[in-house]
Scaffold this motif. Structure first.
Motif, PDB file in Angstrom:
ATOM      1  N   ARG A 103       0.828  -1.219   0.000  1.00 24.15           N
ATOM      2  CA  ARG A 103       0.000   0.000   0.000  1.00 24.15           C
ATOM      3  C   ARG A 103       0.858   1.264   0.000  1.00 24.15           C
ATOM      4  NH1 ARG A 103      -4.995  -1.143   4.161  1.00 24.15           N
ATOM      5  NH2 ARG A 103      -6.058  -2.640   2.829  1.00 24.15           N
ATOM      6  N   ALA A 104       2.061   1.185   0.585  1.00 27.24           N
ATOM      7  CA  ALA A 104       2.968   2.340   0.614  1.00 27.24           C
ATOM      8  C   ALA A 104       3.657   2.552  -0.730  1.00 27.24           C
ATOM      9  CB  ALA A 104       4.004   2.158   1.726  1.00 27.24           C
ATOM     10  N   GLY A 105       3.447   1.628  -1.664  1.00 24.03           N
ATOM     11  CA  GLY A 105       4.015   1.780  -3.002  1.00 24.03           C
ATOM     12  C   GLY A 105       5.352   1.101  -3.214  1.00 24.03           C
ATOM     13  N   ALA A 106       5.852   0.408  -2.200  1.00 24.68           N
ATOM     14  CA  ALA A 106       7.129  -0.293  -2.344  1.00 24.68           C
ATOM     15  C   ALA A 106       6.975  -1.450  -3.325  1.00 24.68           C
ATOM     16  CB  ALA A 106       7.597  -0.827  -0.992  1.00 24.68           C
ATOM     17  N   ASN A 107       8.073  -1.794  -3.989  1.00 27.85           N
ATOM     18  CA  ASN A 107       8.097  -2.992  -4.811  1.00 27.85           C
ATOM     19  C   ASN A 107       8.235  -4.180  -3.862  1.00 27.85           C
ATOM     20  OD1 ASN A 107       8.576  -4.096  -7.752  1.00 27.85           O
ATOM     21  ND2 ASN A 107       9.978  -5.180  -6.403  1.00 27.85           N
ATOM     22  N   VAL A 108       7.369  -5.166  -4.015  1.00 26.46           N
ATOM     23  CA  VAL A 108       7.368  -6.308  -3.104  1.00 26.46           C
ATOM     24  C   VAL A 108       7.776  -7.574  -3.848  1.00 26.46           C
ATOM     25  CG1 VAL A 108       5.994  -7.689  -1.498  1.00 26.46           C
ATOM     26  CG2 VAL A 108       5.572  -5.223  -1.681  1.00 26.46           C
ATOM     27  N   VAL A 109       8.908  -8.137  -3.422  1.00 26.81           N
ATOM     28  CA  VAL A 109       9.391  -9.418  -3.941  1.00 26.81           C
ATOM     29  C   VAL A 109       9.017 -10.457  -2.897  1.00 26.81           C
ATOM     30  CG1 VAL A 109      11.407 -10.777  -4.624  1.00 26.81           C
ATOM     31  CG2 VAL A 109      11.344  -8.304  -5.099  1.00 26.81           C
ATOM     32  N   ILE A 110       8.286 -11.473  -3.317  1.00 27.80           N
ATOM     33  CA  ILE A 110       7.846 -12.492  -2.365  1.00 27.80           C
ATOM     34  C   ILE A 110       8.424 -13.835  -2.748  1.00 27.80           C
ATOM     35  CG2 ILE A 110       5.842 -13.791  -1.543  1.00 27.80           C
ATOM     36  CD1 ILE A 110       4.339 -11.156  -1.448  1.00 27.80           C
ATOM     37  N   LEU A 111       8.998 -14.498  -1.752  1.00 24.92           N
ATOM     38  CA  LEU A 111       9.475 -15.869  -1.892  1.00 24.92           C
ATOM     39  C   LEU A 111       8.607 -16.728  -0.986  1.00 24.92           C
ATOM     40  CD1 LEU A 111      11.362 -18.053  -2.879  1.00 24.92           C
ATOM     41  CD2 LEU A 111      13.061 -17.278  -1.216  1.00 24.92           C
ATOM     42  N   THR A 112       7.806 -17.596  -1.608  1.00 25.58           N
ATOM     43  CA  THR A 112       6.876 -18.448  -0.872  1.00 25.58           C
ATOM     44  C   THR A 112       6.706 -19.752  -1.631  1.00 25.58           C
ATOM     45  OG1 THR A 112       4.749 -18.462   0.296  1.00 25.58           O
ATOM     46  CG2 THR A 112       4.772 -17.469  -1.919  1.00 25.58           C
ATOM     47  N   ASP A 113       5.799 -20.581  -1.182  1.00 23.10           N
ATOM     48  CA  ASP A 113       5.647 -21.902  -1.772  1.00 23.10           C
ATOM     49  C   ASP A 113       4.600 -21.988  -2.873  1.00 23.10           C
ATOM     50  OD1 ASP A 113       3.684 -21.483   0.247  1.00 23.10           O
ATOM     51  OD2 ASP A 113       3.250 -23.627   0.223  1.00 23.10           O
ATOM     52  N   SER A 114       3.726 -20.978  -2.995  1.00 26.96           N
ATOM     53  CA  SER A 114       2.616 -21.111  -3.924  1.00 26.96           C
ATOM     54  C   SER A 114       1.995 -19.763  -4.244  1.00 26.96           C
ATOM     55  CB  SER A 114       1.560 -22.024  -3.275  1.00 26.96           C
ATOM     56  OG  SER A 114       0.305 -21.897  -3.880  1.00 26.96           O
ATOM     57  N   ASP A 115       1.373 -19.672  -5.409  1.00 29.13           N
ATOM     58  CA  ASP A 115       0.628 -18.457  -5.734  1.00 29.13           C
ATOM     59  C   ASP A 115      -0.665 -18.371  -4.925  1.00 29.13           C
ATOM     60  OD1 ASP A 115      -0.816 -20.456  -7.007  1.00 29.13           O
ATOM     61  OD2 ASP A 115      -0.794 -19.498  -8.967  1.00 29.13           O
ATOM     62  N   LYS A 116      -0.969 -19.385  -4.147  1.00 32.56           N
ATOM     63  CA  LYS A 116      -2.139 -19.397  -3.262  1.00 32.56           C
ATOM     64  C   LYS A 116      -1.775 -18.952  -1.836  1.00 32.56           C
ATOM     65  CE  LYS A 116      -4.781 -22.028  -6.247  1.00 32.56           C
ATOM     66  NZ  LYS A 116      -4.193 -21.528  -7.447  1.00 32.56           N
ATOM     67  N   ALA A 117      -0.502 -18.706  -1.563  1.00 38.52           N
ATOM     68  CA  ALA A 117      -0.072 -18.271  -0.224  1.00 38.52           C
ATOM     69  C   ALA A 117      -0.736 -16.933   0.106  1.00 38.52           C
ATOM     70  CB  ALA A 117       1.452 -18.123  -0.187  1.00 38.52           C
ATOM     71  N   PRO A 118      -1.019 -16.671   1.374  1.00 39.00           N
ATOM     72  CA  PRO A 118      -1.727 -15.440   1.738  1.00 39.00           C
ATOM     73  C   PRO A 118      -0.982 -14.146   1.391  1.00 39.00           C
ATOM     74  CG  PRO A 118      -1.263 -16.777   3.690  1.00 39.00           C
ATOM     75  CD  PRO A 118      -0.799 -17.548   2.505  1.00 39.00           C
ATOM     76  N   ILE A 119       0.327 -14.198   1.201  1.00 44.12           N
ATOM     77  CA  ILE A 119       1.057 -12.977   0.833  1.00 44.12           C
ATOM     78  C   ILE A 119       1.188 -12.808  -0.680  1.00 44.12           C
ATOM     79  CG2 ILE A 119       2.361 -12.825   2.980  1.00 44.12           C
ATOM     80  CD1 ILE A 119       4.795 -13.881   1.473  1.00 44.12           C
ATOM     81  N   ALA A 120       0.890 -13.848  -1.438  1.00 42.91           N
ATOM     82  CA  ALA A 120       1.073 -13.816  -2.895  1.00 42.91           C
ATOM     83  C   ALA A 120       0.335 -12.669  -3.591  1.00 42.91           C
ATOM     84  CB  ALA A 120       0.672 -15.162  -3.499  1.00 42.91           C
ATOM     85  N   PRO A 121      -0.887 -12.308  -3.176  1.00 43.50           N
ATOM     86  CA  PRO A 121      -1.578 -11.220  -3.890  1.00 43.50           C
ATOM     87  C   PRO A 121      -0.865  -9.868  -3.823  1.00 43.50           C
ATOM     88  CG  PRO A 121      -3.128 -12.454  -2.531  1.00 43.50           C
ATOM     89  CD  PRO A 121      -1.751 -12.939  -2.183  1.00 43.50           C
ATOM     90  N   TYR A 122       0.054  -9.697  -2.885  1.00 46.27           N
ATOM     91  CA  TYR A 122       0.748  -8.417  -2.716  1.00 46.27           C
ATOM     92  C   TYR A 122       2.072  -8.366  -3.467  1.00 46.27           C
ATOM     93  CZ  TYR A 122      -2.714  -8.230   0.951  1.00 46.27           C
ATOM     94  OH  TYR A 122      -3.898  -8.261   1.637  1.00 46.27           O
ATOM     95  N   ALA A 123       2.405  -9.430  -4.192  1.00 44.32           N
ATOM     96  CA  ALA A 123       3.708  -9.523  -4.867  1.00 44.32           C
ATOM     97  C   ALA A 123       3.746  -8.715  -6.159  1.00 44.32           C
ATOM     98  CB  ALA A 123       4.028 -10.975  -5.181  1.00 44.32           C
ATOM     99  N   ASP A 124       4.811  -7.954  -6.329  1.00 46.60           N
ATOM    100  CA  ASP A 124       5.136  -7.397  -7.633  1.00 46.60           C
ATOM    101  C   ASP A 124       5.920  -8.443  -8.415  1.00 46.60           C
ATOM    102  OD1 ASP A 124       4.152  -4.543  -7.558  1.00 46.60           O
ATOM    103  OD2 ASP A 124       5.346  -4.612  -5.718  1.00 46.60           O
ATOM    104  N   GLN A 125       6.765  -9.188  -7.703  1.00 49.36           N
ATOM    105  CA  GLN A 125       7.462 -10.327  -8.275  1.00 49.36           C
ATOM    106  C   GLN A 125       7.261 -11.499  -7.311  1.00 49.36           C
ATOM    107  OE1 GLN A 125       9.678  -7.390  -7.779  1.00 49.36           O
ATOM    108  NE2 GLN A 125       8.800  -6.651  -9.684  1.00 49.36           N
TER     109      GLN A 125
END
Length: 183
Positions: A103-125
């Motif tokens: 929400r602050a506009g930062a680029n968010v790189v997420i390393l997780t196990d699945s596109d279904k992970a709860p943080i996945a919707p916030y990923a830029d990458q």
């Protein structure tokens, strides 16, 4: 699945465009924030250590309590990158911090196990690594393989600056006898 199978499957499934974009964004970031909680904190600490060898602008977000996380991310913005690591069982604290950074506009790189992970919707990458949380001690080799690939890609891109930086560090380590060189 064995560790070797997890690494192979991770390598086959990695989104190369997202990986390259993550490298570009990290290289150009004003600040690089790293966040991982619970079992992912070991991965975050490893990434933090390696990135500090390459960059001066790395900030490890300590995830001890919710309020403190937001205080550490208070100034995150459009010129910054947050690298968040989260694997099952997902930390709610990490999810809310990632949402805040997004929400602050930062680029968010997420390393997780699945596109279904709860943080996945916030990923830029979104970078995914195989994980089959069969017990409370899931292997971290697949996500660590992505971390290693990121460090290698960043090091190659910053090669000339990194060579000088490591040369200076080696001189300091020698002068202050940081490492045992008795062999």
């Amino acid at each position: 699945a064995s560790d070797a199978e997890k690494i192979k499957k991770t390598a086959e499934c990695i989104d190369h465009a997202a990986f390259d974009a993550a490298v570009d964004r990290i290289i150009g970031a004003r600040n690089i924030y790293i966040l991982g909680a619970r079992s992912s904190s070991a991965l975050a600490n490893s990434l933090n250590y390696s990135l500090r060898m390459v960059f001066d602008n790395v900030k490890m977000v300590q995830s001890t309590s919710g309020g403190e996380v937001f205080e550490q991310l208070l100034n995150i913005g459009k010129e910054d990158v947050l690298i968040a690591l989260s694997f099952p069982r997902y930390s709610k604290r990490v999810v809310t911090a990632v949402e805040f950074a997004h929400r602050a506009g930062a680029n968010v790189v997420i390393l997780t196990d699945s596109d279904k992970a709860p943080i996945a919707p916030y990923a830029d990458q979104l970078l995914t690594a195989q994980s089959d949380m069969a017990s409370f001690v899931d292997s971290l080799v697949a996500p660590l393989s992505i971390i290693n690939a990121l460090i290698v890609a960043l090091s190659i891109r910053k090669q000339s600056e990194l060579a000088e930086r490591l040369h200076r560090l080696e001189q300091i380590w020698d002068e202050y006898e940081v490492y045992d060189k008795s062999r």
